[in-house]
Each structure stands twice: as structure tokens, then as C-alpha cells.
Write an enzyme that holds these catalytic residues in place. Sequence first.
Site, PDB file in Angstrom:
ATOM      1  N   ALA A  66       0.871  -1.177   0.000  1.00 42.27           N
ATOM      2  CA  ALA A  66       0.000   0.000   0.000  1.00 42.27           C
ATOM      3  C   ALA A  66       0.904   1.222   0.000  1.00 42.27           C
ATOM      4  O   ALA A  66       2.064   1.146   0.409  1.00 42.27           O
ATOM      5  CB  ALA A  66      -0.883  -0.033   1.238  1.00 42.27           C
TER       6      ALA A  66
ATOM      7  N   GLY B 220       0.642  -4.966   1.021  1.00 45.24           N
ATOM      8  CA  GLY B 220      -0.559  -5.054   0.178  1.00 45.24           C
ATOM      9  C   GLY B 220      -0.313  -5.790  -1.131  1.00 45.24           C
ATOM     10  O   GLY B 220      -1.243  -6.328  -1.717  1.00 45.24           O
TER      11      GLY B 220
ATOM     12  N   GLU C 158      -0.553  -9.368  -0.266  1.00 43.00           N
ATOM     13  CA  GLU C 158      -1.985  -9.616  -0.006  1.00 43.00           C
ATOM     14  C   GLU C 158      -2.796  -9.657  -1.307  1.00 43.00           C
ATOM     15  O   GLU C 158      -3.725 -10.453  -1.441  1.00 43.00           O
ATOM     16  CB  GLU C 158      -2.520  -8.535   0.943  1.00 43.00           C
ATOM     17  CG  GLU C 158      -1.941  -8.693   2.351  1.00 43.00           C
ATOM     18  CD  GLU C 158      -2.169  -7.473   3.222  1.00 43.00           C
ATOM     19  OE1 GLU C 158      -1.885  -6.341   2.765  1.00 43.00           O
ATOM     20  OE2 GLU C 158      -2.623  -7.635   4.366  1.00 43.00           O
TER      21      GLU C 158
ATOM     22  N   GLU D  88       4.493  -4.995   7.614  1.00 46.46           N
ATOM     23  CA  GLU D  88       3.678  -3.982   8.299  1.00 46.46           C
ATOM     24  C   GLU D  88       4.093  -3.703   9.741  1.00 46.46           C
ATOM     25  O   GLU D  88       4.072  -2.553  10.173  1.00 46.46           O
ATOM     26  CB  GLU D  88       2.198  -4.390   8.268  1.00 46.46           C
ATOM     27  CG  GLU D  88       1.531  -4.182   6.916  1.00 46.46           C
ATOM     28  CD  GLU D  88       1.697  -5.344   5.966  1.00 46.46           C
ATOM     29  OE1 GLU D  88       2.516  -6.252   6.220  1.00 46.46           O
ATOM     30  OE2 GLU D  88       0.981  -5.369   4.951  1.00 46.46           O
TER      31      GLU D  88
HETATM   32  N1  DAK Z   1       4.525   3.175  -1.009  1.00 45.92           N
HETATM   33  C1  DAK Z   1       4.861   4.312  -1.647  1.00 45.92           C
HETATM   34  N2  DAK Z   1       5.949   4.440  -2.411  1.00 45.92           N
HETATM   35  C2  DAK Z   1       6.747   3.369  -2.544  1.00 45.92           C
HETATM   36  C3  DAK Z   1       6.447   2.125  -1.921  1.00 45.92           C
HETATM   37  C4  DAK Z   1       5.273   2.063  -1.113  1.00 45.92           C
HETATM   38  N3  DAK Z   1       4.872   0.921  -0.506  1.00 45.92           N
HETATM   39  N4  DAK Z   1       7.416   1.250  -2.240  1.00 45.92           N
HETATM   40  C5  DAK Z   1       8.271   1.919  -3.037  1.00 45.92           C
HETATM   41  N5  DAK Z   1       7.874   3.183  -3.234  1.00 45.92           N
HETATM   42  C6  DAK Z   1       8.526   4.218  -4.027  1.00 45.92           C
HETATM   43  C7  DAK Z   1       9.752   4.781  -3.289  1.00 45.92           C
HETATM   44  O1  DAK Z   1       9.358   5.770  -2.367  1.00 45.92           O
HETATM   45  C8  DAK Z   1      10.540   5.359  -4.465  1.00 45.92           C
HETATM   46  O2  DAK Z   1       9.968   6.588  -4.834  1.00 45.92           O
HETATM   47  P1  DAK Z   1      10.897   7.872  -5.237  1.00 45.92           P
HETATM   48  O3  DAK Z   1      11.762   8.096  -4.064  1.00 45.92           O
HETATM   49  O4  DAK Z   1      11.666   7.398  -6.444  1.00 45.92           O
HETATM   50  O5  DAK Z   1       9.913   8.956  -5.520  1.00 45.92           O
HETATM   51  C9  DAK Z   1      10.259   4.360  -5.591  1.00 45.92           C
HETATM   52  O6  DAK Z   1       9.067   3.688  -5.209  1.00 45.92           O
HETATM   53  C10 DAK Z   1      11.374   3.334  -5.746  1.00 45.92           C
HETATM   54  O7  DAK Z   1      11.592   2.735  -4.483  1.00 45.92           O
HETATM   55  P2  DAK Z   1      13.038   2.616  -3.798  1.00 45.92           P
HETATM   56  O8  DAK Z   1      13.904   3.746  -4.224  1.00 45.92           O
HETATM   57  O9  DAK Z   1      12.831   2.435  -2.334  1.00 45.92           O
HETATM   58  O10 DAK Z   1      13.576   1.278  -4.478  1.00 45.92           O
HETATM   59  P3  DAK Z   1      14.603   0.249  -3.842  1.00 45.92           P
HETATM   60  O11 DAK Z   1      14.946  -0.689  -4.941  1.00 45.92           O
HETATM   61  O12 DAK Z   1      15.712   0.947  -3.130  1.00 45.92           O
HETATM   62  O13 DAK Z   1      13.777  -0.552  -2.737  1.00 45.92           O
HETATM   63  C11 DAK Z   1      11.843  -1.745  -1.830  1.00 45.92           C
HETATM   64  C12 DAK Z   1      12.666  -1.358  -3.105  1.00 45.92           C
HETATM   65  C13 DAK Z   1      10.567  -2.456  -2.312  1.00 45.92           C
HETATM   66  C14 DAK Z   1      12.641  -2.686  -0.970  1.00 45.92           C
HETATM   67  C15 DAK Z   1      11.511  -0.432  -1.057  1.00 45.92           C
HETATM   68  O14 DAK Z   1      10.918   0.513  -1.965  1.00 45.92           O
HETATM   69  C16 DAK Z   1      10.561  -0.670   0.057  1.00 45.92           C
HETATM   70  O15 DAK Z   1      10.919  -1.169   1.112  1.00 45.92           O
HETATM   71  N6  DAK Z   1       9.290  -0.245  -0.136  1.00 45.92           N
HETATM   72  C17 DAK Z   1       8.275  -0.338   0.872  1.00 45.92           C
HETATM   73  C18 DAK Z   1       7.823  -1.764   0.995  1.00 45.92           C
HETATM   74  C19 DAK Z   1       6.821  -1.910   2.099  1.00 45.92           C
HETATM   75  O16 DAK Z   1       7.096  -1.691   3.283  1.00 45.92           O
HETATM   76  N7  DAK Z   1       5.617  -2.275   1.702  1.00 45.92           N
HETATM   77  C20 DAK Z   1       4.524  -2.500   2.622  1.00 45.92           C
HETATM   78  C21 DAK Z   1       3.741  -1.257   2.738  1.00 45.92           C
HETATM   79  S1  DAK Z   1       2.593  -1.424   4.053  1.00 45.92           S
HETATM   80  C22 DAK Z   1      -4.446  -1.297   6.079  1.00 45.92           C
HETATM   81  C23 DAK Z   1      -4.575  -1.589   4.795  1.00 45.92           C
HETATM   82  C24 DAK Z   1      -3.473  -2.002   4.087  1.00 45.92           C
HETATM   83  C25 DAK Z   1      -2.253  -2.068   4.641  1.00 45.92           C
HETATM   84  C26 DAK Z   1      -2.138  -1.755   5.952  1.00 45.92           C
HETATM   85  C27 DAK Z   1      -3.213  -1.378   6.671  1.00 45.92           C
HETATM   86  N8  DAK Z   1      -5.589  -0.793   6.822  1.00 45.92           N
HETATM   87  C28 DAK Z   1      -6.507  -1.766   7.414  1.00 45.92           C
HETATM   88  C29 DAK Z   1      -5.786   0.546   6.881  1.00 45.92           C
HETATM   89  C30 DAK Z   1      -1.111  -2.418   3.859  1.00 45.92           C
HETATM   90  C31 DAK Z   1       0.078  -1.979   4.230  1.00 45.92           C
HETATM   91  C32 DAK Z   1       1.242  -2.102   3.369  1.00 45.92           C
HETATM   92  O17 DAK Z   1       1.217  -2.601   2.281  1.00 45.92           O
END
Ligand code: DAK
Length: 274
Positions: free
Chosen positions: A63, A108, A111, A131
Site C-alpha cells: 500500500a 498489500g 496480499e 507492516e
Molecule cells: N509506497 C509508496 N511508495 C513506494 C512504496 C510504497 N509501498 N514502495 C516503493 N515506493 C517508491 C519509493 O518511495 C521510491 O519513490 P521515489 O523516491 O523514487 O519517488 C520508488 O518507489 C522506488 O523505491 P526505492 O527507491 O525504495 O527502491 P529500492 O529498490 O531501493 O527498494 C523496496 C525497493 C521495495 C525494498 C523499497 O521501496 C521498500 O521497502 N518499499 C516499501 C515496501 C513496504 O514496506 N511495503 C509494505 C507497505 S505497508 C491497512 C490496509 C493495508 C495495509 C495496511 C493497513 N488498513 C486496514 C488501513 C497495507 C500496508 C502495506 O502494504
Amino acid sequence: MEYILYEQKEQYAVLTINREKALNALNSQVLDELNEALGQVNLEEVRALVITGAGAKSFVAGADIGEMSSLTKAEGEAFGKKGNDVFRKIETFPIPVIAAVNGFALGGGCELAMSCDIRICSENAVFGQPEVGLGITPGFGGTQRLARLVGAGMAKQMIYTARNIKAPEAYRIGLVNEVYAAETDEAGNVVKSAQEVLLAAAEKMASTIAKNAPIAVRNCKKAINDGLAVDMDKAIVIEEKLFGDCFETEDQKYGMAFFLDKNKEKVKEAFKNK
Ligand code: DAK
């Protein structure tokens, strides 16, 4: 639509989440468009759907953290509902949905893949529920679907530790059905990227599914999904009803006539326009 590409290829279709700059992260707009795109699938013609992400690096990196960072409790709940509704729509979509996971499937993204019927991935795929490191619980069904797919012990380990796993481990624990590597020539040069091989395999699977009797395939999906939600006595009744539902359909008449009749051409001709 800005973030969804959709292509119908005869009897199956490929839906691509196309927000490559943000590794296809799911913001509200992506979720809304995904919902809309699913609503527009021509279910008269399309018999299987492939979902993938744009680019070779990421399926969906979760997400959108930027969008989520400032949500209030009420907004967080509304965002969670938006995601849950669209993922549930995929899970209960009348036709089979195959996730072709081409890289990161985090939060997400994992998921989303788990709400599909079948997951296959490229060798560079990475799965995880990070998360708890962000101060939240998996919110789009992760606690529920991961435990059902890989067992409570492994799901708890992945969720509590927030550790990502690579494709071979995802295969070992049963999170994906197959892992696809790039094709190389004898000199070791890549002739087809893992993403290309993966998509070709996903499309081949979708096309194989599409060749089978559509009512029977749909009823199998419903029988498996609905049956898993209840005890075996009730599940068997669900199966009986969906089995019975296939009879008197053209699919059933044709499938059985084709098997029984020695003159296959005659059967084909008789059912040509049905
Ligand atoms: N959200 C927004 N932007 C993201 C992103 C994300 N999840 N993942 C990557 N990006 C963006 C980065 O900010 C970057 O943007 P710029 O800086 O270029 O503008 C671009 O994508 C490239 O990413 P990186 O520069 O970080 O690329 P790397 O190769 O260095 O790293 C990575 C790739 C996938 C390891 C890293 O980007 C990363 O760790 N991303 C976050 C992964 C993550 O933590 N995903 C889980 C998100 S939490 C709920 C409903 C749903 C959810 C929760 C609660 N409720 C009930 C309300 C779901 C939650 C989630 O999914």
C-alpha cells in the site's frame, strides 16, 4: 485509467498495475481503478484473468506508505475497507485469477497476490508482510490469507519478524506454485527475461483454463472457496449443488458426448454454434 492497463486476448485477459515509478504501490486511485477495471471485464468472453505489475522490478511494493502516513483512524479504516473490498472481489471473481508476481510483492502486494487463485513468480520475486515494522498490522487480509495458505506457524513467523522471503523459499512453503528463471543461450546471455518467461507461462495457464468448460471451471472455484469456509459436512453439500448445476448445460452435454461418441467430428459439428 491512469494506473491500470487491461488487454483482452481472446478468452483470457491480462491486467497490469501500471505505477512503475512507485513500484506499483497501491494508493486510493490505483485501488479505485482496479475495482473499476474488474467491473469492466467482459465475463461473457473472458474465462481467466492474469494480474501482474508493470516493469521487471515489482509486482506491487505494498500500500502507498506516503498516502497512509497521515491517515486518521477513521481514514485508515476506510482505506482498509477499500482494499479489502477490491481484494475480496478478486477472490470471489467468477473466473480464475492468476497472479504473475514479477518482483516485489510486499505488504498489500503480497496480499493482492494471495487474493488471487494461483500465484506464480519470477526468480527475482520477494514476498513479505513488513507492516509491523511500520507500526501497523497487515490490513488487506494478510493475517487471514497467509495463515490459510502456508499454515499458521509460518505465517506468524513471517508477519511477526517482518522478514522478506525470496522466490525459492516462497515456493518451498507453498506460497507460489512455480518460479520462472530467465532463459539463457549456451554462452549465458539472457534471451528471455524472467519476467517475459513468467508472463508467457501465466498466459499459457490462463489459455489452458479458458479451453475447459467455463461453467464447470467457475463452479470449481466457488466450490473450493465456499467449501473451505465451512466444515466438511457442509462443504460436501456445496460441492453436490455445484456439481448438479453443471448438468443440462451445453458444456456438460458436449464434453460427455465428445468422450462417448466415436465420431468426434460429428459431435463438433452438432455443437458448433452452441
Ligand atoms: N509506497 C509508496 N511508495 C513506494 C512504496 C510504497 N509501498 N514502495 C516503493 N515506493 C517508491 C519509493 O518511495 C521510491 O519513490 P521515489 O523516491 O523514487 O519517488 C520508488 O518507489 C522506488 O523505491 P526505492 O527507491 O525504495 O527502491 P529500492 O529498490 O531501493 O527498494 C523496496 C525497493 C521495495 C525494498 C523499497 O521501496 C521498500 O521497502 N518499499 C516499501 C515496501 C513496504 O514496506 N511495503 C509494505 C507497505 S505497508 C491497512 C490496509 C493495508 C495495509 C495496511 C493497513 N488498513 C486496514 C488501513 C497495507 C500496508 C502495506 O502494504
